[in-house]
Design a protein around this motif. Structure first.
Motif: not given
Length: 677
Positions: A73-75, A84-85, A265-269, A328-331
């Motif tokens: 996502l950063e790339h 998210l913790k 959980f990873a997230t981005a927008a 976007f969310l990866w839970p």
């Protein structure tokens, strides 16, 4: 007369359907740019990495997979990339989900022993955490035993144990370890469990006897134990040896524990512009055992590819930045979505959710791709939108496979060329979309998924089974859906209403066919519910754009005239009526069944829920899980118990009123719902 009406409505629906094309909603140049940017190969490369990890919730290997997602996502240059913790401590309640402990495994092996020169030596290794982590049941805890094996068959009844001494022994069972642990270990003193439970039933069930299935023990165990899992083929060999009177000796060693830690959980927008405070979500679930390629590395990398595609088009100035934010969310499956939504500062900002779970199965998996629009408890034009996109992809890819020249073959160079052949569905349960649709949040959306998959939850859910072309098509459907919803304005309303009108005709023809199998009373009630749903679909547009008075009046007039056309004869109400009205307790958020924890079982009692007849009921178009899910979703402070029964009948098939009453009374007893005064 009924047959003539059916013929008339079906003919109308077919004539309208023939002109349907997603290009009436999304400009062709936008579709083309998304199609050309989306890469099945890029998605597959990410999948190859993720499937190296045994991704149990909140574990170190789940975290490693999450770090890969975050680095990508950063790339790709996404906005608001974050981790998210939430506490994984075995006690914190997130709505109806109890936080589970981290399951930390340090070592696990299962060896068959043999005697040689008067000594017992290791002969064959049947389980090994490091090489095949699926060989250890999830939530197994430490144990170290050298003992013999006893076959208990299913191990779920007293007859399975009759005449067998299992104290201090390992038991061989065809059931999941969690189904036998209390009786075999807790009551009768077995030392541990070896399971050969098969995966989910399909036409290919038990055909491949090499499969090692994902085993489960309780995350909150009454009896602490461990379970190894072996293949059906291996189990049959052991059973034959036992039947021949051979004593088989094993050494089982497990070093594992439940620990306190955090879910991450990873997230981005892709940040929006003038309506940035409104979100269009794309979700998946990142957890599941290694390799877990189709379930669900495929969904994870497909929404990642959707993120890369749309962000690249925006960054390169090919598409404008969206009006609404695309997030976007990866839970972790289901529990992660309950945690996320229950802790969200304002979940009403989420206007739609597009969920992907198993979207990459190639021909070897026997998978059929499906696009589910959701339950009728959350009526929305979004289901129609998803189905229109799916039909477009079906037509284009079928033409491509048949040798025609098409504009959108959506073919990955390293992938297959088969047509997508997606089925369009309504309610289909079993993943995180259930949480978003659930009556607490009522977030409309789409569920993209494969079913069946002959290798689901086994050691053969391999990256090699995944088709890059299918990943490309799933990512394309997700990208087009999200892009349209993120940018929908008042100018789009006429085309959406035309789509709804066309599809209302098709759905009404289906209603007429179903109605032939119903009693007169149920037929009349189902017609009322059907058109209530159609009207709510029209009003769902208002969450995205302005529905003018003229457009509203025209849409309502069309539906009223259609309802008059197919009206059933009036009947004298002779059925029992229950006019009790319930409303949700707003302090209890989420579904009754989650992942690794059941709120209903915990609060109502595991021993009592088996007596709830609605949970066991199978109707013409649905099963018990769907009936109880929708029964609670239909509780809105307005519907009576009889109304809820009618809505269930319309969606899933006729159901006895007393079953619905009984279930709602059970929910009332644990304060999930309350009688409205």
């Amino acid at each position: 007369m009924k047959i003539k009406l059916i013929t008339a409505v079906v003919s109308l629906s077919l004539s309208f359907g023939a002109s349907a094309d997603i290009r009436e909603l999304v400009p062709e140049d936008v579709l083309k740019q998304i199609a050309e940017e989306t890469s099945g190969e890029a998605a597959k490369r990410n999948l190859d990495t993720i499937t190296l990890q045994h991704r149990m919730r909140a574990s170190s290997q789940f975290d490693e997979a999450t770090q890969h997602i975050l680095s990508r996502l950063e790339h790709y240059g996404l906005d608001e990339v974050a981790l998210l913790k939430y506490p994984a401590d075995g006690k914190t309640m997130f709505g109806t989900q109890k936080s589970r402990y981290i399951w930390d495994v340090r070592f696990a092996e299962l060896w068959e022993l043999k005697e040689e020169n008067g000594e017992m030596i290791r002969n064959r290794r049947l389980g090994d955490w490091d090489s095949v982590p699926l060989s250890l049941s999830q939530d197994s805890l430490s144990g170290d035993v050298t003992t013999t094996l006893v076959d208990i068959g299913a191990g779920t009844s007293d007859a399975d144990y009759a005449g067998k001494d299992i104290k201090g022994k390992l038991v061989l069972t065809s059931s999941q370890p969690g189904s036998v642990v209390e009786q075999a270990v807790g009551e009768l003193g077995a030392a541990g469990i070896i399971s050969y439970a098969p995966n989910q039933k399909s036409a290919w069930w038990k055909e491949d006897d090499r499969l090692v299935r994902w085993g489960h023990l309780s995350s909150f165990p009454q009896t602490k134990s461990f379970g190894f899992v072996i293949s059906l083929g291996e189990a049959r060999k052991l059973q034959q040896r036992l039947a021949n009177g051979e004593e088989i000796l094993f050494h089982a060693q497990v070093d594992a524990s439940h620990e306190v830690g955090n879910y991450g959980f990873a997230t981005a927008a892709i940040k929006g512009t003038d309506r940035a405070g409104e979100d269009i979500h794309l979700t998946c679930h990142l957890d599941h055992p290694r390799p877990g390629a189709n379930d669900n590395a495929s969904g994870c990398v497909s929404i990642l590819e959707t993120a890369r595609t749309l962000n690249a088009l925006v960054k390169n100035g090919i598409l404008p930045r969206p009006s609404r934010t695309i997030r976007f969310l990866w839970p972790a499956e289901i529990e992660g979505s309950i945690i996320y939504l229950s802790q969200h500062p304002d979940a009403s900002r989420i206007k739609a959710n597009i969920h992907m779970d198993m979207v990459g199965g190639g021909p070897i998996t026997k998978s059929i791709f499906r696009i589910s629009g959701g339950p009728i408890s959350v009526p929305s034009f979004i289901s129609d939108l998803g189905h229109e996109i799916g039909k477009f992809v079906n037509e284009e890819t079928d033409g491509f496979a048949s040798g025609a020249t098409v504009d959108f073959p959506l073919n990955a160079p390293e992938g297959g060329k088969e047509p997508l052949g997606a089925l369009m569905e309504g309610l289909d349960m079993g993943s995180d979309h259930d949480v978003f649709f659930e009556g607490t949040w009522r977030i409309p959306g789409l569920y993209l998924h494969d079913w069946p998959d002959r290798y689901i939850h086994t050691n053969y859910d391999l990256a090699a089974n995944i088709d890059p072309t299918k990943l490309k098509r799933a990512a394309f459907i997700g990208a087009v859906s999200a892009w349209y919803l993120a940018n929908m304005t008042d100018d789009d309303v006429p085309a959406v209403l035309t789509m709804l009108e066309r599809n209302a005709l098709a759905r009404t023809s289906e209603l007429l066919e179903r109605r032939l199998q119903l009693s007169a009373t149920d037929a009349a009630a189902s017609a009322d519910v059907h058109f209530n749903v159609e009207r709510r679909k029209v009003h769902s547009v208002e969450h995205f754009a302005t529905l003018t008075e003229g457009d509203h009046e025209a849409a309502m007039t069309f539906l009223a005239e259609l309802q008059t056309l197919i009206a059933a004869p009036e009947v004298t109400a002779d059925a029992e009526i229950n006019e009790t009205v319930y409303e949700r307790n707003s302090e209890i958020q989420g579904p009754m069944g989650a992942f690794g924890y059941s709120y209903l079982s915990d609060k109502y009692g595991q021993g009592k829920i088996g007596d709830l007849r609605l949970r066991r009921y199978t109707g013409a178009h649905g099963n018990g899980g769907q009936y109880v899910y929708e029964a609670l979703n239909f509780v809105d402070g307005q519907r009576t118990v009889s109304d809820i029964r009618d809505w269930l009948t319309t969606e899933l098939g006729p159901v006895p009123l007393e079953y619905v009453e009984e279930y709602l009374v059970a929910l009332e007893s644990i304060d999930v719902i309350r009688k409205k005064e």
